[in-house]
Scaffold this active site. Structure first.
Site, short mmCIF file in Angstrom:
data_model
loop_
_atom_site.label_atom_id
_atom_site.label_comp_id
_atom_site.label_asym_id
_atom_site.label_seq_id
_atom_site.Cartn_x
_atom_site.Cartn_y
_atom_site.Cartn_z
N ARG A 229 0.87 -1.17 0.00
CA ARG A 229 0.00 0.00 0.00
C ARG A 229 0.91 1.22 0.00
O ARG A 229 1.99 1.19 0.61
CB ARG A 229 -0.88 0.03 1.25
CG ARG A 229 -2.05 -0.93 1.24
CD ARG A 229 -3.16 -0.50 0.29
NE ARG A 229 -4.33 -1.36 0.34
CZ ARG A 229 -4.55 -2.42 -0.46
NH1 ARG A 229 -3.66 -2.75 -1.38
NH2 ARG A 229 -5.65 -3.11 -0.34
N GLU A 258 -3.08 8.16 -3.72
CA GLU A 258 -3.31 7.37 -4.92
C GLU A 258 -4.64 7.80 -5.55
O GLU A 258 -5.67 7.68 -4.87
CB GLU A 258 -3.37 5.89 -4.54
CG GLU A 258 -3.37 4.95 -5.72
CD GLU A 258 -3.30 3.49 -5.25
OE1 GLU A 258 -2.24 3.09 -4.73
OE2 GLU A 258 -4.32 2.80 -5.39
N HIS A 277 -2.09 0.51 -9.43
CA HIS A 277 -2.68 -0.46 -8.50
C HIS A 277 -3.28 -1.64 -9.28
O HIS A 277 -4.48 -1.88 -9.26
CB HIS A 277 -3.74 0.22 -7.63
CG HIS A 277 -4.00 -0.50 -6.33
ND1 HIS A 277 -4.20 0.14 -5.15
CD2 HIS A 277 -4.11 -1.83 -6.04
CE1 HIS A 277 -4.42 -0.74 -4.18
NE2 HIS A 277 -4.37 -1.95 -4.71
O1 LIG Z 1 -5.13 -4.06 -3.44
C1 LIG Z 1 -5.74 -5.06 -3.66
C2 LIG Z 1 -6.06 -6.03 -2.66
O2 LIG Z 1 -5.95 -5.70 -1.47
O3 LIG Z 1 -6.45 -7.15 -3.00
#
Ligand SMILES: O=CC(=O)O
Length: 311
Positions: A229, A258, A277
């Site tokens: 993250r 983000e 992402h």
């Molecule tokens: O970011 C994506 C997830 O947490 O699966």
């Protein structure tokens, strides 16, 4: 009668299986009456699901998250209200580990700037002196977060004959036995690794884990990969380390914030590669995630234990 479910707009392939038993209401257009009637929340994107939202939904039986990370859901508030939260572990591991390796290779071999160069008028002939990268094969990879995804990264890295170090909340004897991964303190891992791969969940402990001091411990040739993250890394410190070439490069699938604002200075640097992402973004994985998300949702609506409940 179908159950009312609050969610984000879902892709087409998701609709028929969801609509078998749910009426979908989208967060951005749902009325107070929709919130009042909602028996489930399907968290598809990362809308924040907090106590006030839960309190708008007195009928809520289940929160089903499409994805593994649940940092956008207030788990304590859900537990206090007796609302189970489901997620989709396991099925995202391969795709996320694949992208970790893709970003490792792309940063080490400077793929994005190389592609731009190959398309430009500057490329007039083969030149062995240009765009020299780092050899991945035989390098040292430090994995921060040796959970399911970290283990899949380790498995792939073995094919590149990499030496593996890891840092985790607790020792992982299976990973040590299977991949020959050696446990290190975070500082030692940062100092010894050619590549540092962040594959940990975002928790109170991992927020801001990699700041200026940590980046300062990495090799000047070191490459940071963040598939966790954005908030695990202090963005300004990373920007400065890349700008001042204190580390060589970064491959980021996630950022904080983000997305980054269009005028963010990190976007001006050529030694960073950013993907929006996409860790689990393959057709096969998305399909399985949909199935797992609906299994949790339907189980919760039926008052049954969720196949994958976040504890
Ligand atoms: O970011 C994506 C997830 O947490 O699966």
């Amino acid at each position: 009668m179908k159950d009312i479910i609050l969610t984000d707009p879902l892709p087409k392939f998701f609709l028929p299986p969801a609509q078998v038993r749910c009426e979908l209401r989208y967060f951005d257009s749902a009325t107070d009456a929709d919130f009042a009637a909602a028996r489930g929340i399907l968290a598809y994107g990362h809308v924040r699901i907090d106590a006030p939202m839960m309190d708008r939904c007195p009928q809520l039986r289940v929160i089903s998250n499409h994805g593994v990370g649940v940092d956008h859901i207030d788990l304590q508030a859900a537990a206090a209200r007796g609302i189970p939260v489901g997620n989709t572990p396991g099925c995202v591991d391969a795709a996320t580990a694949d992208l970790t390796i893709a970003l490792m290779l792309a940063t080490a071999r400077r793929l994005v700037v190389s592609d731009a160069f190959a398309r430009s008028a500057e490329f007039t002939q083969y030149n062995p002196a240009i765009l020299i990268g780092q050899e991945v094969t035989g390098s040292t990879l430090g994995i921060v977060g040796m959970g399911r995804i970290g283990c899949e990264v380790a498995r792939r890295a073995k094919a590149f004959q990499m030496r593996l170090l890891y840092h985790n909340r607790s020792r992982r004897p299976e990973a040590e036995a299977e991949f020959g991964a050696e446990y290190r303190s975070l500082d030692d891992l940062l100092q010894e690794s050619d590549f540092v791969s962040l594959n940990c969940p975002l928790t109170a402990e991992t927020t801001g884990l990699i700041g200026a001091a940590e980046l300062g411990k990495m090799k000047p040739t070191g490459i940071l990969l963040n598939l966790a993250r954005g908030q695990v890394v202090v963005t300004q410190a990373l920007y400065e380390a890349l700008r001042d070439e204190k580390i060589q490069a970064a491959g980021l699938d996630v950022t904080d914030p983000e997305p980054l604002p269009r005028d963010h200075p990190l976007l001006q640097l050529s030694n960073v590669i950013i993907t929006p992402h996409l860790g689990s973004a393959t057709g096969r994985t998305r399909h399985t995630m949909m199935q797992r998300t609906l299994e949790n949702l339907f189980a919760g609506l039926d008052g049954k234990p969720l196949p994958n409940e976040v504890k």
